[in-house]
Write an enzyme that holds these catalytic residues in place. Structure first.
Site, PDB file in Angstrom:
ATOM      1  N   GLU A   7       0.804  -1.235   0.000  1.00 15.38           N
ATOM      2  CA  GLU A   7       0.000   0.000   0.000  1.00 15.38           C
ATOM      3  C   GLU A   7       0.828   1.272   0.000  1.00 15.38           C
ATOM      4  OE1 GLU A   7      -2.502  -2.953   2.397  1.00 15.38           O
ATOM      5  OE2 GLU A   7      -0.393  -2.425   2.209  1.00 15.38           O
ATOM      6  N   ASP A  82      -2.066  -5.340   3.135  1.00 10.85           N
ATOM      7  CA  ASP A  82      -2.303  -5.640   4.544  1.00 10.85           C
ATOM      8  C   ASP A  82      -3.146  -6.908   4.751  1.00 10.85           C
ATOM      9  OD1 ASP A  82      -0.843  -3.486   5.350  1.00 10.85           O
ATOM     10  OD2 ASP A  82      -2.559  -2.165   5.657  1.00 10.85           O
TER      11      ASP A  82
END
Length: 850
Positions: A7, A82
């Protein structure tokens, strides 16, 4: 070449160091696309089909292109976002986007790791898996559900409720909690009670003993309900000779709390460090990306076995052997969905005492100590209760004390709580035996009043939401921040106060959409979404069940006239807005009509340009007006004298007016007044005096010699010089800004006025207004802002510009437009009117003492 997608750039930089030269790591900058903020992005009539759109800002477009270009050259794509539902969704979006651009490598794999350490990353790369489509379905269901709720309900609010902005599925329920607590406080009537305490001493040690039995009767909290009974009890203690009848000593054990989850971390950071939930998560994110802690969005309480052993070794190194229990401690998670319950938040290295700097270091210290304490020995305490009686045995005193015999985990960490229990007693008592007669030094009778339930703090609100099963820990920070951004609530001294707009919105939803702000309904939706993520339910079935009832209800309310809605709310809120009056007049009695001899004066809820208020049916003859949030009174609940000005000796009063709370120094035409800004949480007399002394002269401008002033002006805190204003971000800056920065701000402001900013391409086009104008997200010299071509609205600095939606942008522009001065129209010369007689001021009622 193997392409790895994560990310954030910080995470990418850290991971790239752990992998070989054959790996290229790129960041997606969070989500790469979302549902367009316009009608039709979710189409229930087409089996809930969804349209997705790449974020239309330059950075995102460039990054998506870079990912696609790299993917075309890659042999394998590794999605390493994640390890939660949102991370799974980002991986799915990236894969789907590359597929549509024909840039998807033949081999696509998903890896997850709970900590960004070399061992965790390299181990994860050895165990790739497929995307978890159950988690992706749960994401799709939640995103569609929130979109349908917001985009269906918000237009109803805009058209039927004056001053309303928008509503969200979870935010509305959190707001209801705050508003209900406000009502409980308002209807609360305090009860008087007294306590009698003897100040005693024995063997050189002073201690307190409380009267627990009087005239043979056991005293409950409210037994001594007035001064007379309290004085009689006090006299009995003063005149009695008390000897020790019983000494009871009980061993107590206290076990440590488990390591942090997202929710408990937010609560403890709020209590111990004063952090907001959003600030806590920002600091935790930085620590995670730096490899200092494990993943910070979790509802699990267990640590990995290797971490437990490392923690036990660290305990033995730092403390004596007895501080490490014989066996490791294991904790059970209360999470409803095992797939979303990860390892607890803990340090990645128990040999690392510090990480980060500033607030990050403080948060790391909290996480480190809590995790270490969770594996330490039980604390051994001893609680002593001493009972003393007079010769008649009718009166009894009791003293309690607590002694720590072995601190165990308390040597490292002690958990905080929002409220202190009456049973908490850390007094150190002298050694006493039966027959001892401690010396009585004084007896005190103290008056008390029962207290209303406390307003929610961020910690207690998060705790309550979690108890009710509403929302998920990873969403609490954004939920609370949204309530503040929309001005539905304000914070004072770290407690939530419901604003009038928030109370009116809650009343509207409770009246017209009761099911959708019900705690059990919202919690049941979360349970159903958990069923989807566990593969036990279909998300489209969930959406169908919701939409089948919600859409007809919304259509029904949309067909009502605004006046009908206001009338219904007037009846719905009658008991709250118009309580019984103590003067015998009807609850809706209009004091101004009575004073001026008008008949038929009756108060009702009214809607206006700036929101709801209480007005008289005799308007325009009667101009009585009361704020919505002040039932049965013309004064605000916090109004009154705050103190006095030390220079003039005049009283400083806090008052409520049409445009909000303000402070006043003195009376009549000579009185000074100042509005109370919303960005001061700890407002007190000192702040009041500082505001009343504004504007503050910083100095003379070096070019003109004229004063540069800092103050609160029409559009907020700013510096002013010769008709030019330089905006400040916070009221506190008025009292801190110096000459150099003030001159610079004024120069920048003058440059903008002269067109120095120039034209630029928008970062993103959020959608269109009803008139067809583009709503653009722009990057200004002093931060991001939005514009419709006519009105520019600044994005609050605590709002992420990347996640700004069309509905939020429209609200910001509407608010900015409402604040702007109206353009004057040309009128024919009006005839002179004779001056109207000045109305006699309404008589002020004396405030009733509690």
């Amino acid at each position: 070449m193997q392409l790895v997608i994560v990310e954030s750039p910080a995470k990418a930089k850290t991971i790239e160091k752990y992998l070989g030269a054959d790996y290229k790591v790129l960041a997606s900058y969070g989500h790469v696309r979302d549902l367009p903020a316009k009608d039709g992005s979710v189409r229930p009539d087409e089996d809930f089909a969804m349209d997705w759109e790449v974020y239309n800002d330059q950075r995102n477009r460039s990054q998506v292109k870079a990912i696609a270009d790299a993917a075309k050259k890659a042999d394998r794509l590794i999605l390493a976002t994640d390890p939660d539902r949102e991370g799974e969704a980002i991986s799915w979006h990236v894969m789907d986007l590359l597929k549509k651009r024909k840039a998807l490598p033949e081999q696509v794999q998903r890896v997850t790791f709970n900590a960004i350490t070399k061992a965790a990353v390299t181990e994860a790369m050895k165990a790739p898996r497929e995307l978890d489509h159950d988690l992706i379905d749960a994401y799709l269901g939640r995103r569609a559900l929130d979109y349908l709720f917001g985009f269906t309900l918000s237009p109803v609010l805009w058209r039927k409720l004056p001053g309303a902005k928008s509503a969200g599925r979870v935010q509305s329920v959190a707001l209801r909690l705050i508003c209900e607590r406000e009502r409980e406080i308002e209807v609360f009537r305090p009860d008087e009670y007294w306590s009698v305490v003897a100040k005693m001493a024995h063997d050189g040690t002073d201690f307190d003993a409380r009267l627990v039995r009087f005239d043979g009767e056991k005293l409950d909290k409210l037994t001594l309900g007035n001064e007379g009974s309290a004085m009689a009890a006090k006299a009995a203690v003063e005149n009695g000779k008390f000897t020790v009848e019983d000494v009871e000593t009980k061993p107590l054990k206290r076990s440590p709390a488990p390591p942090f989850t997202t929710s408990t971390l937010q609560q403890e950071a709020a209590r111990k460090l004063g952090f907001s939930a959003s600030h806590t998560m920002r600091c935790a994110q930085s620590l995670y990306e730096a490899g200092a802690i494990t993943y910070m969005r979790t509802d699990g309480v267990q640590m990995d076995m290797s971490a437990i052993m490392a923690c036990r070794d660290a305990i033995e190194e730092r403390f004596a052997t007895e501080y490490r229990p014989e066996k490791p401690r294991f904790y059970q998670t209360k999470a409803k969905n095992a797939q979303e319950a990860h390892e607890a938040i803990r340090p990645t290295n128990f040999g690392r005492d510090r990480a980060g700097s500033g607030d990050e270091a403080k948060l790391y210290d909290l996480i480190f100590k809590r995790a270490m304490a969770s594996q330490m020995a039980t604390a051994q305490l001893e609680r002593t209760t001493v009972t003393m009686r007079d010769p008649t045995a009718k009166h009894e005193l009791r003293a309690t004390g607590q002694v720590v015999k072995f601190p165990g985990f308390l040597a490292v960490y002690s958990e905080s709580f929002d409220e202190k229990s009456d049973d908490d007693d850390d007094n150190l008592l002298p050694v006493m035996r039966k027959g001892d007669a401690p010396a009585k030094k004084a007896v005190e009778a103290t008056q008390h009043f029962t207290q209303p339930p406390p307003r929610f703090s961020e910690a207690s609100l998060v705790k309550r939401l979690e108890e009710l099963g509403i929302g998920r820990p990873s969403t609490y920070a954004s939920t609370i921040q949204t309530l503040r951004d929309r001005d539905y609530v304000r914070m004072e001294k770290n407690r939530f106060f419901a604003e009038d707009s928030g109370r009116l919105l809650t009343a509207f939803l409770e009246r017209f959409f009761p099911r959708y702000v019900a705690y059990d309904f919202t919690a049941s939706l979360e349970d159903e979404l958990d069923e989807v993520s566990g593969g036990r339910a279909e998300y489209k079935t969930l959406l169908g069940d919701f939409w089948r009832d919600f859409k007809p209800k919304s259509d029904e309310v949309m067909e009502r006239q605004p006046s009908e809605v206001t009338e219904d709310l007037d009846k719905f809120l009658e008991d709250f807005l118009f309580p019984e009056r103590e003067d015998g007049n009807p609850p809706r009695f209009c004091p101004l009509c009575a004073e001026q001899g008008r008949e038929g004066g009756e108060l009702h809820l009214r809607g206006g340009r700036y929101g709801a208020f209480i007005g008289c049916v005799n308007y325009p003859e009667c101009t009585f007006r009361r704020k919505f949030g002040q039932p049965g009174s013309d004064d605000g609940s916090d109004d009154g004298v705050m103190g006095e000005d030390p220079e003039t000796g005049l009283p400083v009063e806090r008052k409520s007016g049409r445009f909000g709370p303000y402070v006043q120094l003195g009376e009549g035409k000579e009185a000074k007044r100042a509005s109370i800004p919303k960005d001061i949480d700890d407002f007190d007399l000192e702040w009041a005096l500082k505001l009343l002394a504004l504007p503050r002269v910083i100095g003379q401008h070096p070019d003109t010699g004229k004063d540069i002033e800092a103050g609160l002006w029409r559009y907020g805190p700013a510096v002013r010089h010769d008709g030019t204003y330089g905006k400040l971000q916070h009221t506190r800056e008025i009292f801190e800004i110096g000459m150099n920065r003030a001159v610079d701000l004024l120069a920048q402001s003058a440059n903008r006025k002269s067109g120095g900013r120039g034209s630029r391409e928008p970062l993103k086009v959020l959608g269109k207004t009803e008139a067809g104008d583009d709503i653009k997200l722009m990057d200004g010299r002093y931060g991001a802002y939005i514009t419709d071509g006519n009105v520019n609205a600044t994005i609050p600095k605590d709002k992420d510009k990347e996640s700004l939606t069309l509905e939020e942008a429209l609200v910001l522009i509407a608010e900015k437009a409402a604040k702007a001065p109206a353009k004057k129209k040309r009128k024919a010369p009006a005839k002179k009117k004779t001056a109207a007689k000045k109305k006699a001021p309404a008589k002020k009622k004396a405030a009733k003492a509690d």
